[in-house]
Design a protein around this motif. Structure first.
Motif, PDB file in Angstrom:
ATOM      1  N   MET A   1      -4.178   0.572  -4.286  1.00  0.00           N
ATOM      2  CA  MET A   1      -4.223   1.683  -5.761  1.00  0.00           C
ATOM      3  C   MET A   1      -4.729   1.739  -6.162  1.00  0.00           C
ATOM      4  SD  MET A   1      -0.220   2.090  -7.705  1.00  0.00           S
ATOM      5  CE  MET A   1      -0.196   3.376  -9.107  1.00  0.00           C
TER       6      MET A   1
ATOM      7  N   LYS B   1       0.097  -1.375   0.239  1.00  0.00           N
ATOM      8  CA  LYS B   1      -0.024   0.164   0.316  1.00  0.00           C
ATOM      9  C   LYS B   1       0.788   0.860   0.212  1.00  0.00           C
ATOM     10  CE  LYS B   1      -4.188  -1.823   1.668  1.00  0.00           C
ATOM     11  NZ  LYS B   1      -5.421  -1.587   1.792  1.00  0.00           N
TER      12      LYS B   1
ATOM     13  N   ASN C   1       6.093  -0.236  -5.488  1.00  0.00           N
ATOM     14  CA  ASN C   1       5.282  -0.647  -4.221  1.00  0.00           C
ATOM     15  C   ASN C   1       6.980  -1.198  -3.317  1.00  0.00           C
ATOM     16  OD1 ASN C   1       5.473  -3.574  -4.147  1.00  0.00           O
ATOM     17  ND2 ASN C   1       3.322  -3.348  -4.637  1.00  0.00           N
TER      18      ASN C   1
ATOM     19  N   ALA D   1       6.399   4.133 -10.832  1.00  0.00           N
ATOM     20  CA  ALA D   1       6.054   3.955  -9.642  1.00  0.00           C
ATOM     21  C   ALA D   1       6.408   2.004  -9.360  1.00  0.00           C
ATOM     22  CB  ALA D   1       4.830   3.854  -8.656  1.00  0.00           C
TER      23      ALA D   1
ATOM     24  N   MET E   1       4.209   3.123  -2.864  1.00  0.00           N
ATOM     25  CA  MET E   1       4.793   3.363  -3.469  1.00  0.00           C
ATOM     26  C   MET E   1       5.893   4.741  -3.304  1.00  0.00           C
ATOM     27  SD  MET E   1       3.377   0.985  -5.578  1.00  0.00           S
ATOM     28  CE  MET E   1       2.451   1.457  -7.752  1.00  0.00           C
TER      29      MET E   1
ATOM     30  N   VAL F   1       3.187   7.880  -1.731  1.00  0.00           N
ATOM     31  CA  VAL F   1       2.645   6.898  -1.275  1.00  0.00           C
ATOM     32  C   VAL F   1       1.926   5.967  -0.791  1.00  0.00           C
ATOM     33  CG1 VAL F   1       0.412   8.553  -3.050  1.00  0.00           C
ATOM     34  CG2 VAL F   1       2.804   9.148  -3.769  1.00  0.00           C
ATOM     35  N   HIS F   2       1.400   6.439  -0.027  1.00  0.00           N
ATOM     36  CA  HIS F   2       0.300   5.644   0.931  1.00  0.00           C
ATOM     37  C   HIS F   2      -1.074   5.813   0.354  1.00  0.00           C
ATOM     38  CE1 HIS F   2      -1.424   4.446   4.805  1.00  0.00           C
ATOM     39  NE2 HIS F   2      -1.262   3.198   3.848  1.00  0.00           N
ATOM     40  N   TYR F   3      -1.562   4.628  -0.376  1.00  0.00           N
ATOM     41  CA  TYR F   3      -2.541   4.027  -0.602  1.00  0.00           C
ATOM     42  C   TYR F   3      -3.168   3.715   0.587  1.00  0.00           C
ATOM     43  CZ  TYR F   3      -1.080   5.758  -5.893  1.00  0.00           C
ATOM     44  OH  TYR F   3      -0.977   6.469  -6.560  1.00  0.00           O
TER      45      TYR F   3
ATOM     46  N   GLU G   1      -5.069   9.294   0.170  1.00  0.00           N
ATOM     47  CA  GLU G   1      -4.019   9.354   0.351  1.00  0.00           C
ATOM     48  C   GLU G   1      -2.921   9.978   1.017  1.00  0.00           C
ATOM     49  OE1 GLU G   1      -6.230   8.034  -2.854  1.00  0.00           O
ATOM     50  OE2 GLU G   1      -6.237  10.065  -2.035  1.00  0.00           O
TER      51      GLU G   1
ATOM     52  N   SER H   1      -7.985   4.130  -5.857  1.00  0.00           N
ATOM     53  CA  SER H   1      -7.659   5.362  -6.138  1.00  0.00           C
ATOM     54  C   SER H   1      -7.574   6.652  -6.787  1.00  0.00           C
ATOM     55  CB  SER H   1      -6.006   5.853  -5.760  1.00  0.00           C
ATOM     56  OG  SER H   1      -6.000   6.913  -5.824  1.00  0.00           O
TER      57      SER H   1
END
Length: 170
Positions: A139, A98, A156, A154, A100, A133-135, A122, A142
């Motif tokens: 992702m 979660k 993860n 990107a 990236m 980026v925290h999803y 996010e 999003s």
């Protein structure tokens, strides 16, 4: 020799930029890189070279352009730099799938975060040459649009960790 990780942009994603990993290995070997290995079919390659990062990037982008007939962007990190990306993850308690890292050629400006749209749950953080980026909801759900993504690629944190492990074996 320096251990490098090259991350290709838009390769084998959604049916675009098809590149068999055996062809990528052969390209890297023809460019003079050694101990070449790929990880999953989305343009991740680990190798060693006596060249500088800039020369590695240029050689690989030239070979990929000749192969694909169009430019293919490549983001390059040394094994140590990639290890730093993993260590600097500002979301260490979050499941790695979660989070990236959006890899860029240059340090992101503080305004990069201000230019995103579709932000809901996010969270973004600046890195040295990446945006994290925290999803929280994943992702795939999003609607986040990150303008910097057009010039980066990107991965993860699971992928970053695997590439760090592979690069440490060189």
């Amino acid at each position: 020799m320096t251990a490098y990780v090259a991350l290709l942009r838009a390769v084998n994603v959604g049916g675009t930029g098809k590149l068999p990993m055996r062809d990528l290995v052969a390209m890297c070997e023809r460019a003079g890189f050694s101990a070449v290995r790929t990880y999953i079919a989305s343009g991740n390659v680990v190798f060693s070279s006596n060249e500088t990062e800039a020369a590695v990037k240029a050689d690989l982008e030239e070979a990929l352009h000749a192969y694909a007939g169009k430019p293919v962007a490549v983001l390059v990190r040394t094994a140590d730099e990639l290890s730093g990306v993993l260590a600097d993850n500002p979301f260490p308690g979050v499941p790695p799938n979660k989070v990236m890292a959006l890899f860029l050629d240059h340090a992101p400006a503080a305004t990069e975060i201000e230019t995103v749209s579709g932000l809901t749950s996010e969270i973004l953080q600046l890195g040295k040459r990446e945006l994290y980026v925290h999803y929280p909801d994943g992702m795939g759900r999003s609607k986040l649009k990150i303008p910097a993504a057009s010039r980066g690629t990107a991965r993860n944190m699971n992928t970053v960790a695997k590439l760090v492990a592979m690069a440490s074996e060189i």
